[in-house]
Design an enzyme around this catalytic site. Structure first.
Site, mmCIF file in Angstrom:
data_model
loop_
_atom_site.group_PDB
_atom_site.id
_atom_site.type_symbol
_atom_site.label_atom_id
_atom_site.label_comp_id
_atom_site.label_asym_id
_atom_site.label_seq_id
_atom_site.Cartn_x
_atom_site.Cartn_y
_atom_site.Cartn_z
ATOM 1 N N THR A 126 0.800 -1.231 0.000
ATOM 2 C CA THR A 126 0.000 0.000 0.000
ATOM 3 C C THR A 126 0.829 1.275 0.000
ATOM 4 O O THR A 126 1.944 1.313 0.550
ATOM 5 C CB THR A 126 -0.913 0.029 1.252
ATOM 6 N N TYR A 158 -1.179 0.360 10.918
ATOM 7 C CA TYR A 158 -1.510 -0.319 9.656
ATOM 8 C C TYR A 158 -0.340 -0.227 8.669
ATOM 9 O O TYR A 158 0.087 -1.229 8.090
ATOM 10 C CB TYR A 158 -2.766 0.316 9.044
ATOM 11 N N LYS A 195 1.870 -3.284 7.196
ATOM 12 C CA LYS A 195 1.953 -3.535 5.749
ATOM 13 C C LYS A 195 3.407 -3.559 5.263
ATOM 14 O O LYS A 195 3.744 -4.267 4.323
ATOM 15 C CB LYS A 195 1.161 -2.465 4.988
ATOM 16 N N GLU A 202 0.251 3.628 1.863
ATOM 17 C CA GLU A 202 0.389 4.051 3.268
ATOM 18 C C GLU A 202 1.812 3.800 3.776
ATOM 19 O O GLU A 202 2.224 4.381 4.772
ATOM 20 C CB GLU A 202 -0.607 3.295 4.150
HETATM 21 P P1 NAP Z 1 -11.437 -4.437 2.756
HETATM 22 O O1 NAP Z 1 -12.628 -4.114 1.920
HETATM 23 O O2 NAP Z 1 -11.311 -3.820 4.099
HETATM 24 O O3 NAP Z 1 -11.379 -6.037 2.920
HETATM 25 C C1 NAP Z 1 -10.536 -6.632 3.857
HETATM 26 C C2 NAP Z 1 -10.767 -8.141 3.810
HETATM 27 O O4 NAP Z 1 -9.897 -8.776 4.756
HETATM 28 C C3 NAP Z 1 -12.202 -8.566 4.189
HETATM 29 O O5 NAP Z 1 -12.624 -9.570 3.299
HETATM 30 C C4 NAP Z 1 -12.041 -9.138 5.590
HETATM 31 O O6 NAP Z 1 -12.968 -10.144 5.903
HETATM 32 C C5 NAP Z 1 -10.656 -9.776 5.453
HETATM 33 N N1 NAP Z 1 -10.053 -10.074 6.743
HETATM 34 C C6 NAP Z 1 -9.829 -9.224 7.789
HETATM 35 N N2 NAP Z 1 -9.259 -9.878 8.807
HETATM 36 C C7 NAP Z 1 -9.085 -11.168 8.405
HETATM 37 C C8 NAP Z 1 -8.532 -12.344 9.001
HETATM 38 N N3 NAP Z 1 -8.038 -12.318 10.251
HETATM 39 N N4 NAP Z 1 -8.506 -13.479 8.290
HETATM 40 C C9 NAP Z 1 -9.028 -13.518 7.040
HETATM 41 N N5 NAP Z 1 -9.586 -12.460 6.415
HETATM 42 C C10 NAP Z 1 -9.601 -11.287 7.093
HETATM 43 O O7 NAP Z 1 -10.100 -4.098 1.958
HETATM 44 P P2 NAP Z 1 -9.898 -3.746 0.394
HETATM 45 O O8 NAP Z 1 -10.143 -2.301 0.190
HETATM 46 O O9 NAP Z 1 -10.619 -4.753 -0.420
HETATM 47 O O10 NAP Z 1 -8.318 -3.944 0.241
HETATM 48 C C11 NAP Z 1 -7.765 -5.212 -0.109
HETATM 49 C C12 NAP Z 1 -6.321 -5.259 0.341
HETATM 50 O O11 NAP Z 1 -5.586 -4.228 -0.300
HETATM 51 C C13 NAP Z 1 -6.102 -5.034 1.839
HETATM 52 O O12 NAP Z 1 -5.012 -5.824 2.226
HETATM 53 C C14 NAP Z 1 -5.763 -3.567 1.936
HETATM 54 O O13 NAP Z 1 -4.994 -3.314 3.088
HETATM 55 C C15 NAP Z 1 -4.977 -3.374 0.656
HETATM 56 N N6 NAP Z 1 -5.005 -2.028 0.063
HETATM 57 C C16 NAP Z 1 -6.209 -1.424 -0.169
HETATM 58 C C17 NAP Z 1 -6.223 -0.182 -0.785
HETATM 59 C C18 NAP Z 1 -7.524 0.518 -1.081
HETATM 60 O O14 NAP Z 1 -7.486 1.728 -1.350
HETATM 61 N N7 NAP Z 1 -8.652 -0.173 -1.080
HETATM 62 C C19 NAP Z 1 -5.007 0.428 -1.170
HETATM 63 C C20 NAP Z 1 -3.823 -0.246 -0.928
HETATM 64 C C21 NAP Z 1 -3.821 -1.493 -0.328
HETATM 65 P P3 NAP Z 1 -14.277 -9.912 6.857
HETATM 66 O O15 NAP Z 1 -15.419 -9.679 5.936
HETATM 67 O O16 NAP Z 1 -14.375 -11.202 7.582
HETATM 68 O O17 NAP Z 1 -13.972 -8.737 7.738
HETATM 69 O O1 G4F Z 2 -10.742 6.689 3.383
HETATM 70 P P1 G4F Z 2 -9.665 6.582 4.390
HETATM 71 O O2 G4F Z 2 -10.004 5.902 5.670
HETATM 72 O O3 G4F Z 2 -8.441 5.902 3.648
HETATM 73 P P2 G4F Z 2 -6.870 5.867 3.971
HETATM 74 O O4 G4F Z 2 -6.590 6.180 5.384
HETATM 75 O O5 G4F Z 2 -6.194 6.713 2.945
HETATM 76 O O6 G4F Z 2 -6.551 4.315 3.735
HETATM 77 C C1 G4F Z 2 -7.053 3.637 2.594
HETATM 78 O O7 G4F Z 2 -6.119 3.744 1.541
HETATM 79 C C2 G4F Z 2 -4.847 3.123 1.795
HETATM 80 C C3 G4F Z 2 -3.964 3.355 0.551
HETATM 81 O O8 G4F Z 2 -3.328 4.604 0.635
HETATM 82 C C4 G4F Z 2 -5.079 1.647 2.045
HETATM 83 F F1 G4F Z 2 -3.887 1.015 2.232
HETATM 84 C C5 G4F Z 2 -5.975 1.468 3.259
HETATM 85 O O9 G4F Z 2 -6.239 0.074 3.441
HETATM 86 C C6 G4F Z 2 -7.294 2.186 2.998
HETATM 87 O O10 G4F Z 2 -7.976 1.514 1.961
HETATM 88 O O11 G4F Z 2 -9.141 8.047 4.765
HETATM 89 C C7 G4F Z 2 -8.687 8.945 3.743
HETATM 90 C C8 G4F Z 2 -8.466 10.305 4.359
HETATM 91 C C9 G4F Z 2 -7.587 10.291 5.612
HETATM 92 O O12 G4F Z 2 -6.733 11.390 5.560
HETATM 93 C C10 G4F Z 2 -8.570 10.448 6.774
HETATM 94 O O13 G4F Z 2 -8.008 11.053 7.936
HETATM 95 O O14 G4F Z 2 -9.734 10.811 4.805
HETATM 96 C C11 G4F Z 2 -9.583 11.364 6.104
HETATM 97 N N1 G4F Z 2 -10.905 11.390 6.740
HETATM 98 C C12 G4F Z 2 -11.570 12.516 7.112
HETATM 99 N N2 G4F Z 2 -12.739 12.213 7.689
HETATM 100 C C13 G4F Z 2 -11.659 10.333 7.075
HETATM 101 C C14 G4F Z 2 -12.818 10.846 7.680
HETATM 102 N N3 G4F Z 2 -11.473 8.997 6.919
HETATM 103 C C15 G4F Z 2 -12.446 8.171 7.340
HETATM 104 N N4 G4F Z 2 -12.275 6.848 7.155
HETATM 105 N N5 G4F Z 2 -13.595 8.629 7.938
HETATM 106 C C16 G4F Z 2 -13.836 9.971 8.138
HETATM 107 O O15 G4F Z 2 -14.859 10.359 8.684
#
Ligand code: NAP
Ligand code: G4F
Length: 334
Positions: free
Chosen positions: A128, A156, A160, A130
């Site tokens: 990520t 987190y 990662k 992050e």
């Molecule tokens: P997400 O919607 O939060 O999904 C997370 C998944 O992990 C869910 O299916 C959850 O299952 C599962 N999980 C959590 N704890 C677990 C455990 N102990 N054992 C098995 N499964 C578990 O995340 P996403 O947005 O699809 O992201 C996918 C991956 O990419 C993650 O690793 C995230 O950190 C990474 N990532 C995401 C972004 C982004 O912007 N979306 C960017 C960079 C990297 P449950 O339904 O059981 O909770």
């Molecule tokens: O949507 P966020 O929670 O995403 P964040 O922290 O960027 O993380 C996501 O992207 C990462 C990749 O860069 C992934 F690795 C990670 O798993 C996840 O998918 O927050 C985005 C921004 C932050 O700056 C947060 O402080 O939005 C700001 N924010 C402001 N108000 C909020 C809120 N975030 C959340 N979740 N909820 C709020 O009410």
């Protein structure tokens, strides 16, 4: 006829798990998904929307369950998407985050190795942006790339970074095909409502239909490089089709503030000034913030031929349209 390829996805109930399962099914894969918990509330949703997925019960913190999942699915490709993925939550639950998001990666890699599949299974690790941290001194003008410095700013991000390095270590130590996608934020219709983009589009639709008066958010100035999840899972798949395992950044190369997201999202429903509808609550602010993320995807574009198709306004528009449909259905049902 060539054998059907098999893929195991951890995190099948998550945003990316859903998009990826759909993509792999369209490509003719037999798709397996790891499902955790004795009564996972999202099981029914997966069974309804993705009836082609074979569900295997298991947990990233339970090595035996992962060995069984690998033996059962015998995968050509394993996509490790499971994680505690919410940055804010990781500050409140740092030990759990380390167990799942860091050590869970080791458990997955070991499951592939001890079942003797280290030469047969290609592994994708969900790294990520992050990991970069967005600090001033660590902020390249053209965007972070695969060689940029890491300085994670949350439990987190730190977890990662362990996952990223242990994945690279298994690549180097055991000659395993393990590729890490360093993905910047990607969003869409399947995004959890605990993340800021979906929280906003969900609320905008409900505000428009009179189902809620306001939305509470944390800091509004941070900037993110937001893309569409459907485009990004295509990049994951391309990484595992490449001739060599490697690290790749997937990003859009643009960065926007939460205020810009609010302007576009409210604009989609004809509201020009979002300020009367938004309040700030410190409960949604983080002990350490990532100010700005901007990625440079040129390596993935050049080497993998990857491109993002949905731009920032298109992303906001599709999310608001989706949430308007959901809110309308909800209004009719009450
Ligand atoms: P997400 O919607 O939060 O999904 C997370 C998944 O992990 C869910 O299916 C959850 O299952 C599962 N999980 C959590 N704890 C677990 C455990 N102990 N054992 C098995 N499964 C578990 O995340 P996403 O947005 O699809 O992201 C996918 C991956 O990419 C993650 O690793 C995230 O950190 C990474 N990532 C995401 C972004 C982004 O912007 N979306 C960017 C960079 C990297 P449950 O339904 O059981 O909770
Ligand atoms: O949507 P966020 O929670 O995403 P964040 O922290 O960027 O993380 C996501 O992207 C990462 C990749 O860069 C992934 F690795 C990670 O798993 C996840 O998918 O927050 C985005 C921004 C932050 O700056 C947060 O402080 O939005 C700001 N924010 C402001 N108000 C909020 C809120 N975030 C959340 N979740 N909820 C709020 O009410």
């Amino acid at each position: 006829m060539a054998d059907t390829r098999r893929a195991l996805i951890t995190g099948i109930t998550g945003q990316d798990g859903g998009h990826l399962a759909q993509l792999l099914n369209e490509k003719g894969y037999e798709v397996f998904g790891l499902l955790r918990g004795q009564h996972n509330p999202r099981r029914a949703e997966v069974e309804r929307d993705m009836p082609y997925v074979h569900l295997i019960e298991g947990d990233l913190t339970d090595p035996t369950s992962l060995v069984r999942a690998v033996e059962t699915s015998n995968p050509d490709e394993l996509y490790n998407l499971a994680a505690v993925s919410h940055v804010g939550y990781s500050f409140k639950n740092p030990s759990l985050t380390a167990d799942v998001t860091a050590k869970g990666v080791l458990n997955v890699l070991e499951a592939v190795r001890v079942t003797g599949r280290e030469q047969a299974t290609r592994v994708y690790q969900a790294s990520t942006s992050e990991m970069f941290g967005g600090l001033d001194y660590n902020r390249p003008g053209a965007g972070y790339n695969e060689n940029s410095l890491f300085h994670p700013r949350s439990p987190y991000g730190v977890a990662k970074l362990y996952g990223h390095w242990i994945a690279k270590n298994y690549r180097e130590s055991y000659d395993m095909f393990v590729s890490c996608g360093i993905l910047f934020n990607h969003e869409g219709e399947r995004r959890g409502v605990e993340f800021v983009t979906r929280k906003i589009t969900h609320a905008v639709a409900r505000i428009k239909l009179g189902l809620q008066p306001q939305i509470e958010l944390g800091d509004l100035w941070p900037k993110r490089d937001w893309g569409y999840a459907g485009d990004f899972v295509e990049g994951m798949w391309r990484m595992l089709q490449h001739s060599e395992p490697d690290d790749f950044v997937l990003a859009t190369g643009e960065t926007h503030s939460i205020e810009e997201f609010l302007t576009l999202a409210f604009g989609e429903v004809g509201i020009d000034d979002w300020r009367p509808y938004v309040t700030q609550n410190p409960a949604f602010m983080r002990p350490a913030e990532v100010d700005i993320l901007l990625g440079d995807p040129s390596k993935a574009e050049k080497v993998l031929g990857w491109e993002r198709k949905v731009d920032f306004p298109g992303l906001v528009s599709l999310m608001v349209a989706h949430d308007l449909r959901l809110a309308e259905a909800q209004r009719l049902s009450v």
